[in-house]
Design an enzyme around this catalytic site. Structure first.
Site, PDB file in Angstrom:
ATOM      1  N   ASP A  81       0.860  -1.180   0.000  1.00 55.28           N
ATOM      2  CA  ASP A  81       0.000   0.000   0.000  1.00 55.28           C
ATOM      3  C   ASP A  81       0.893   1.226   0.000  1.00 55.28           C
ATOM      4  O   ASP A  81       2.050   1.168   0.448  1.00 55.28           O
ATOM      5  CB  ASP A  81      -0.911   0.010   1.229  1.00 55.28           C
ATOM      6  CG  ASP A  81      -1.883   1.181   1.200  1.00 55.28           C
ATOM      7  OD1 ASP A  81      -2.688   1.250   0.247  1.00 55.28           O
ATOM      8  OD2 ASP A  81      -1.827   2.031   2.107  1.00 55.28           O
ATOM      9  N   GLU A  93       1.018   5.727   0.489  1.00 51.04           N
ATOM     10  CA  GLU A  93       0.396   6.995   0.842  1.00 51.04           C
ATOM     11  C   GLU A  93       1.063   8.075  -0.011  1.00 51.04           C
ATOM     12  O   GLU A  93       2.265   7.970  -0.334  1.00 51.04           O
ATOM     13  CB  GLU A  93       0.556   7.306   2.333  1.00 51.04           C
ATOM     14  CG  GLU A  93      -0.092   6.285   3.256  1.00 51.04           C
ATOM     15  CD  GLU A  93      -1.591   6.135   3.070  1.00 51.04           C
ATOM     16  OE1 GLU A  93      -2.229   7.090   2.569  1.00 51.04           O
ATOM     17  OE2 GLU A  93      -2.124   5.060   3.404  1.00 51.04           O
ATOM     18  N   GLU A 106      -5.505  18.402   2.709  1.00 47.58           N
ATOM     19  CA  GLU A 106      -6.471  17.324   2.472  1.00 47.58           C
ATOM     20  C   GLU A 106      -5.807  15.959   2.578  1.00 47.58           C
ATOM     21  O   GLU A 106      -6.379  15.021   3.143  1.00 47.58           O
ATOM     22  CB  GLU A 106      -7.116  17.475   1.090  1.00 47.58           C
ATOM     23  CG  GLU A 106      -7.904  18.753   0.885  1.00 47.58           C
ATOM     24  CD  GLU A 106      -7.030  19.914   0.417  1.00 47.58           C
ATOM     25  OE1 GLU A 106      -5.788  19.754   0.391  1.00 47.58           O
ATOM     26  OE2 GLU A 106      -7.593  20.982   0.087  1.00 47.58           O
ATOM     27  N   HIS A 129      -3.751  10.693   6.037  1.00 50.58           N
ATOM     28  CA  HIS A 129      -2.706   9.817   6.574  1.00 50.58           C
ATOM     29  C   HIS A 129      -1.893  10.416   7.720  1.00 50.58           C
ATOM     30  O   HIS A 129      -1.111   9.715   8.355  1.00 50.58           O
ATOM     31  CB  HIS A 129      -1.755   9.360   5.464  1.00 50.58           C
ATOM     32  CG  HIS A 129      -1.257  10.459   4.564  1.00 50.58           C
ATOM     33  ND1 HIS A 129      -0.579  11.558   5.033  1.00 50.58           N
ATOM     34  CD2 HIS A 129      -1.332  10.609   3.214  1.00 50.58           C
ATOM     35  CE1 HIS A 129      -0.247  12.348   4.016  1.00 50.58           C
ATOM     36  NE2 HIS A 129      -0.700  11.794   2.899  1.00 50.58           N
ATOM     37  N   HIS A 148      -5.064   6.365   7.756  1.00 50.59           N
ATOM     38  CA  HIS A 148      -4.436   5.493   6.770  1.00 50.59           C
ATOM     39  C   HIS A 148      -2.934   5.428   7.041  1.00 50.59           C
ATOM     40  O   HIS A 148      -2.303   6.447   7.345  1.00 50.59           O
ATOM     41  CB  HIS A 148      -4.661   6.043   5.354  1.00 50.59           C
ATOM     42  CG  HIS A 148      -6.077   5.914   4.899  1.00 50.59           C
ATOM     43  ND1 HIS A 148      -6.405   5.653   3.582  1.00 50.59           N
ATOM     44  CD2 HIS A 148      -7.244   6.020   5.561  1.00 50.59           C
ATOM     45  CE1 HIS A 148      -7.722   5.610   3.469  1.00 50.59           C
ATOM     46  NE2 HIS A 148      -8.249   5.834   4.659  1.00 50.59           N
ATOM     47  N   ASP A 205      -2.131  -0.752   6.584  1.00 47.90           N
ATOM     48  CA  ASP A 205      -3.124  -1.093   5.567  1.00 47.90           C
ATOM     49  C   ASP A 205      -2.689  -2.318   4.760  1.00 47.90           C
ATOM     50  O   ASP A 205      -3.527  -3.139   4.368  1.00 47.90           O
ATOM     51  CB  ASP A 205      -3.362   0.089   4.632  1.00 47.90           C
ATOM     52  CG  ASP A 205      -4.181   1.192   5.296  1.00 47.90           C
ATOM     53  OD1 ASP A 205      -4.520   1.036   6.485  1.00 47.90           O
ATOM     54  OD2 ASP A 205      -4.460   2.213   4.637  1.00 47.90           O
TER      55      ASP A 205
END
Length: 235
Positions: free
Chosen positions: A7, A9, A52, A57, A150, A155
């Site tokens: 995963d 970010e 945002e 995260h 997140h 994740d």
């Protein structure tokens, strides 16, 4: 079979307009079982973090300012991944950022033939249901209480469990036996379940009607007027 669940970010949603990958987490599976080997790294995106994205995260510009560049960790990441299939949720997003970073370093992109998307698997297996990672964790009973925000490694760890469930679940059986004696014990148990103990033989009971029953039946039949069977021709 070796597979890598991963995963990422990022600073946003589009690497072609300047967004960068800031974190990656990888979990190694062999024959659908986590081996305990993981890879995790943060990267300095060389740009500010939009509010945002930070809300998703929690990775701020200040936190990432002293982290290595992707190029500094590229070889280490590729060594861990090797040539294994790569599994991600909404995998086109993660592959897009990973390959963009690789191309910036002058490296070949990861071939899309190695991509396995758990979002596609979930939609195929459970059409019409919710397919977010949170929803799939709930569906399969995967504990996600630690997922406040997140995080790439967390994740990936959750997704690895979801992926196992999407592809048939954990088979608790002979492959998990500690030794041959355990296998023999289970074989005996399986035999006893498949072949129940023989039941005692009972003497057959007579089922012929008694004289009283025959007489009662004849009296009952004599009271029926124009029975249907009387109109059936004899063969």
């Amino acid at each position: 079979m070796r597979e890598i669940v991963f995963d990422t970010e990022t600073t946003g949603v589009n690497p072609t307009t300047g967004d960068r990958m800031v974190e990656i987490g990888c979990v190694e599976l062999v024959n659908r079982c986590p081996t305990g080997r993981e890879y995790h790294a943060y990267f300095n995106p060389e740009r500010s973090m939009p509010s945002e994205a930070e809300a998703v995260h929690g990775l701020s510009t200040i936190f990432l300012s002293d982290k290595p560049l992707f190029g500094d960790k590229c070889e280490e990441l590729l060594d861990f991944v090797g040539d294994a299939p790569l599994i991600a949720h909404n995998a086109t997003f993660d592959f897009g950022f990973l390959n963009h970073e690789l191309e910036r370093c002058g490296r070949d992109p990861v071939c899309l033939s190695r991509m396995i998307c758990t979002l596609v698997l979930a939609r195929s297996k459970h059409p019409g249901a919710k397919h977010s990672l949170d929803a799939l964790c709930t569906r399969f009973g995967v504990d996600r209480t630690a997922r406040v925000k997140h995080g790439a490694l967390l994740d990936a760890q959750l997704l690895a469990q979801v992926y196992v469930e999407l592809t048939g679940g954990r088979q608790i059986g002979f492959s998990l036996l500690a030794d041959a004696s355990s296998a023999a014990d289970i074989a005996v148990q399986a035999t006893s379940i498949a072949r129940p103990a023989a039941r005692p033989v009972r003497t057959p009971r007579p089922h012929a009607p008694s004289l009283d029953e025959l007489e009662a039946h004849a009296q009952f039949m004599s009271r029926i007027k124009d029975p249907v069977w009387a109109s059936i021709p004899a063969s």
